[in-house]
Design an enzyme around this catalytic site. Structure first.
Site, PDB file in Angstrom:
ATOM      1  N   GLU A 128       0.852  -1.193   0.000  1.00 13.62           N
ATOM      2  CA  GLU A 128       0.000   0.000   0.000  1.00 13.62           C
ATOM      3  C   GLU A 128       0.886   1.241   0.000  1.00 13.62           C
ATOM      4  O   GLU A 128       2.090   1.145   0.255  1.00 13.62           O
ATOM      5  CB  GLU A 128      -0.880   0.005   1.262  1.00 13.62           C
ATOM      6  CG  GLU A 128      -1.841  -1.165   1.301  1.00 13.62           C
ATOM      7  CD  GLU A 128      -2.789  -1.083   2.484  1.00 13.62           C
ATOM      8  OE1 GLU A 128      -2.641  -0.160   3.314  1.00 13.62           O
ATOM      9  OE2 GLU A 128      -3.678  -1.949   2.556  1.00 13.62           O
ATOM     10  N   PRO A 129       0.282   2.400  -0.249  1.00 14.33           N
ATOM     11  CA  PRO A 129       1.090   3.625  -0.251  1.00 14.33           C
ATOM     12  C   PRO A 129       1.926   3.784   1.024  1.00 14.33           C
ATOM     13  O   PRO A 129       3.055   4.239   0.970  1.00 14.33           O
ATOM     14  CB  PRO A 129       0.046   4.735  -0.371  1.00 14.33           C
ATOM     15  CG  PRO A 129      -1.091   4.103  -1.096  1.00 14.33           C
ATOM     16  CD  PRO A 129      -1.103   2.659  -0.674  1.00 14.33           C
ATOM     17  N   GLY A 132       4.574  -1.482   3.195  1.00  7.54           N
ATOM     18  CA  GLY A 132       5.218  -2.462   2.324  1.00  7.54           C
ATOM     19  C   GLY A 132       5.372  -3.765   3.088  1.00  7.54           C
ATOM     20  O   GLY A 132       4.395  -4.466   3.337  1.00  7.54           O
ATOM     21  N   GLN A 283      42.927  -9.110 -23.065  1.00 11.78           N
ATOM     22  CA  GLN A 283      42.759  -9.877 -21.831  1.00 11.78           C
ATOM     23  C   GLN A 283      41.862  -9.193 -20.803  1.00 11.78           C
ATOM     24  O   GLN A 283      41.188  -9.860 -20.030  1.00 11.78           O
ATOM     25  CB  GLN A 283      44.124 -10.201 -21.236  1.00 11.78           C
ATOM     26  CG  GLN A 283      44.865 -11.207 -22.115  1.00 11.78           C
ATOM     27  CD  GLN A 283      46.219 -11.580 -21.565  1.00 11.78           C
ATOM     28  OE1 GLN A 283      46.801 -10.848 -20.782  1.00 11.78           O
ATOM     29  NE2 GLN A 283      46.724 -12.714 -21.997  1.00 11.78           N
ATOM     30  N   ILE A 341      31.945  -3.335 -21.757  1.00  9.24           N
ATOM     31  CA  ILE A 341      32.502  -3.995 -22.945  1.00  9.24           C
ATOM     32  C   ILE A 341      32.066  -3.245 -24.209  1.00  9.24           C
ATOM     33  O   ILE A 341      32.835  -3.091 -25.162  1.00  9.24           O
ATOM     34  CB  ILE A 341      32.056  -5.479 -23.007  1.00  9.24           C
ATOM     35  CG1 ILE A 341      32.760  -6.284 -21.910  1.00  9.24           C
ATOM     36  CG2 ILE A 341      32.326  -6.093 -24.386  1.00  9.24           C
ATOM     37  CD1 ILE A 341      32.218  -7.698 -21.721  1.00  9.24           C
ATOM     38  N   GLU A 367      10.833  -8.354  -4.137  1.00  9.25           N
ATOM     39  CA  GLU A 367      10.875  -9.625  -3.401  1.00  9.25           C
ATOM     40  C   GLU A 367      11.864  -9.529  -2.234  1.00  9.25           C
ATOM     41  O   GLU A 367      12.473 -10.516  -1.834  1.00  9.25           O
ATOM     42  CB  GLU A 367      11.235 -10.757  -4.366  1.00  9.25           C
ATOM     43  CG  GLU A 367      10.554 -12.078  -4.106  1.00  9.25           C
ATOM     44  CD  GLU A 367       9.069 -12.103  -4.428  1.00  9.25           C
ATOM     45  OE1 GLU A 367       8.621 -11.370  -5.344  1.00  9.25           O
ATOM     46  OE2 GLU A 367       8.340 -12.848  -3.755  1.00  9.25           O
TER      47      GLU A 367
END
Lengths: 412, 249
Positions: A128-129, A132, A283, A341, A367
């Site tokens: 709820e607002p 939690g 590497q 990367i 969760e």
């Protein structure tokens, strides 16, 4: 109780179909999901037809009865595709089915489980607002009125609310807070019930296509038969039933998605050239790929071990918390490295890396946040390690010298 | 009408095939295997014929090692009614497959036989044609549309110049091309139900067929690696490179 789950040959065959479906249908559909900000109807229908909404429902209620290990492997496979696809079925296969199975009456199981297995979409109304994980602050009220309950209140961040056919609404049936959260009851509320409205889907950082929204309940009248288990005060228990498998599920999506993310990083590194050769030859790039690969493997091992223990009937709260914490943090690191990367390209929306980076952020939050997991793991660890030394003699001695009960309070 | 469908267990199309170090064949150890995609299309077509009420029974047959039962069970989950497994560990060549299938045809007496046009592992594109010759049935290869009416089947074939439609008297042999249909995915409930469907196992000897290979594979090698191309800025540059570097004009 040991759970063998679905017949292994059937499971293996199904997993191959899922892998095929993910590569041939779900991944090519991702762009459409992001543009529409929802999963297209034809995909939802196919997922229902393939029986994906009923994987955890027992056979006698119209499902396929996977055990936790199998369910988690299924989630890992489907998580190669964007998280929106898992989101749409995860409430059915997770919280909702478990709550009704463990806490519902037989009439409720017979009525709802086959419908949920067939793909009537569920949402779970706890948050709820102003409440939690803090259940004492729950404000939504249900008041008995003759043969009915009248529910008033609002729910927040409810996954699938805009699509759902039915909600399990947690509401207070006692104005004072009772022991073991006995003031909270759960109600099966069809979303078509008069007085139920759904807010506009919230805008999020990532996971486009997975919809969350508020649910507002304004004098919503449901029959007494909608009270889960037929008894008041079972709501919190219902919500807690699936908490371990829910955490394994988030660990599984973190792991499955991390594999996809790393594969995209590998592919890019083998195409992108710098100083006259592909960057995969460097590497420092290989180190990032290797670290990520090793960490994915570690998360997989935790999942296999934790879920196997759960299927043997062991208590796995710590294992589930460890897997959830490690896998979600790991996925964050992998997504971060893959952006790295990609270099400048990783910062552009044109490449998947940027989306992956945003999508995975929530794994460390929902969760139960990483911090909640840490508290839980530390507390469980302390009780496990401290307990064996508390023989009668050492207990008396320790009371005098080290005061273990005071140490305990650190973790409470 | 009964429809017979042949399916083959092959290396999954998503897997990168690797040649064995001794060059005797493709390395299949620990490699993901699947139903040949053209066979999936054949199963789908047969199941659709059944759903439309044209076919009454779909029998699926596979020739290969014990593991090939996985592909039969997949076909049963997709909607076939009965499986026949001709179990052999020998690498069966196209003619031997056609002979085995002919023996199954004689036993099952189907009105229509649907096969993939080729398997993606050896790419022979022979079995359907050989089976038609052995049975003395009409054949329509590379089908993109199949319509059964009465004792005839009308098949649209994909040929080099476009589409060619032929009418065959039943029983007949049809081999599928890629555009015939889009196969469905097996649902979990149907996979579970498929366990209860009959699956019969026979050996090549039971069917009176000698499957001893007649061909000898000398060696299998990977395709030569192509070196990367270059982009040219103009037609002039292209012509000059073709003249001076490639020396083809």
């Amino acid at each position: 109780m040991e759970s063998n789950g679905l017949h292994q040959a059937d499971f293996d065959l199904f997993i191959k179909q899922v892998q095929k479906y993910v590569l041939e249908q779900l991944v090519p559909c991702e762009k459409e999901v992001f543009e529409l900000n929802r999963v297209p109807e034809h995909i939802i229908i196919e997922m229902k037809e393939m029986g994906m909404f009923g994987v955890t429902t027992p056979e006698k209620y119209g499902g396929s009865g996977m055990n936790i290990s199998q369910y988690i492997q299924f989630i890992e496979e489907i998580s190669w595709a964007a998280p929106a696809f898992r989101a749409i079925l995860s409430i059915n296969t997770g919280m909702m089915t478990t709550a009704i199975l463990k806490c519902g009456t037989e009439e409720q199981r017979v009525e709802w489980l086959p419908r949920l297995a067939a793909g009537e979409i569920a949402c779970f109304g706890l948050t709820e607002p102003d409440s939690g994980s803090d259940a004492a602050a729950l404000a939504t009220r249900a008041v008995a009125d003759g043969d009915e309950y009248v529910i008033n209140g609002s729910k927040r961040y409810i996954t699938n609310a805009p699509l759902a056919d039915v909600a399990l609404i947690m509401a207070r049936t006692s104005s004072t807070n009772l022991a073991k959260h006995g003031h909270i009851s759960a109600f099966l509320v069809p979303m078509s019930t008069s007085g139920v409205t759904v807010g506009k889907p919230d805008r999020k950082m990532g996971q486009a296509g997975a919809q969350i929204a508020d649910i507002i309940l304004d004098d919503v009248r449901v029959p007494r038969s909608a009270l889960l288990g037929g008894v008041e005060g079972r709501g919190f228990m219902a919500a807690m039933q699936s908490i371990d498998s829910g955490r394994f599920s988030v660990a599984a999506i973190s792991t499955g998605y991390a594999k996809r993310i790393l594969a995209s990083g590998l592919r890019y590194s083998m195409e992108r050239k710098a100083f006259g050769e592909t960057i995969s030859n460097f590497q420092l790039i290989q180190a990032m790929l290797a670290d990520s690969n090793a960490e994915i493997y570690a998360a997989e091992c935790m999942l296999r071990d934790g879920t196997a223990k759960a299927d043997r009937g062991q208590r796995v709260t710590t294992e589930a918390a460890c897997a959830k914490m490690f896998a979600s943090e790991m996925c964050g690191r992998v997504a971060d490295r893959v952006v790295q990367i990609h270099g400048g390209a990783g910062y552009l929306a044109e490449y998947d890396a940027e989306r992956f980076y945003r999508d995975v952020r929530v794994f460390r939050i929902y969760e139960g946040t990483t911090q909640i997991m840490q508290l839980l793991i530390a507390k469980a660890y302390a009780s496990r390690v401290l307990r064996p030394v508390l023989t009668r003699d050492s207990y008396i001695q320790s009371r005098r010298i080290t005061k273990p009960d005071r140490k305990w309070q650190v973790f409470k | 009408m009964k429809v017979l469908v042949a399916v083959k267990r092959v290396i999954d199309y998503n897997v990168k095939a690797r040649v064995k170090a001794d060059q005797t064949g493709v390395d299949l150890s620990n490699v993901k295997m699947a139903m040949n995609p053209f066979c999936e299309i054949a199963v789908e077509e047969a199941v659709r014929l059944k759903e439309r009420g044209v076919a009454t029974e779909v029998v699926v047959v596979s020739i290969g090692p014990k593991a090939a039962q996985e592909q039969i069970r997949t076909a049963l989950a997709l909607g076939a009614d009965k499986g026949v497994h001709v179990e052999t560990d020998v690498e069966v060549e196209a003619l031997a497959v056609a002979k085995l299938l002919k023996a199954v045809v004689e036993k099952e007496q189907p009105g229509l036989i649907i096969l993939g046009k080729q398997s993606i592992d050896t790419d022979n594109n022979q079995t359907g044609q050989m089976l038609a010759a052995l049975c003395g049935y009409g054949q329509a290869t590379f089908a993109s549309e199949v319509t059964v009416s009465g004792d005839k089947v009308e098949v649209t074939r994909e040929v080099d110049g476009g589409l060619r439609t032929v009418a065959l008297k039943l029983p007949a042999i049809v081999t599928t091309d890629l555009r015939l249909n889009e196969p469905r995915y097996a649902s979990l409930p149907n996979i579970m139900k498929a366990k209860k469907k009959p699956l019969e196992t026979v050996s090549p000897a039971d069917l009176g067929v000698d499957v001893t290979p007649r061909l000898k594979t000398l060696k299998v090698v990977e395709p030569a690696k192509r070196s990367a191309g270059i982009k040219v800025a103009s037609v002039e540059e292209l012509v000059s490179k073709l003249k001076n570097e490639a020396k083809v004009i």
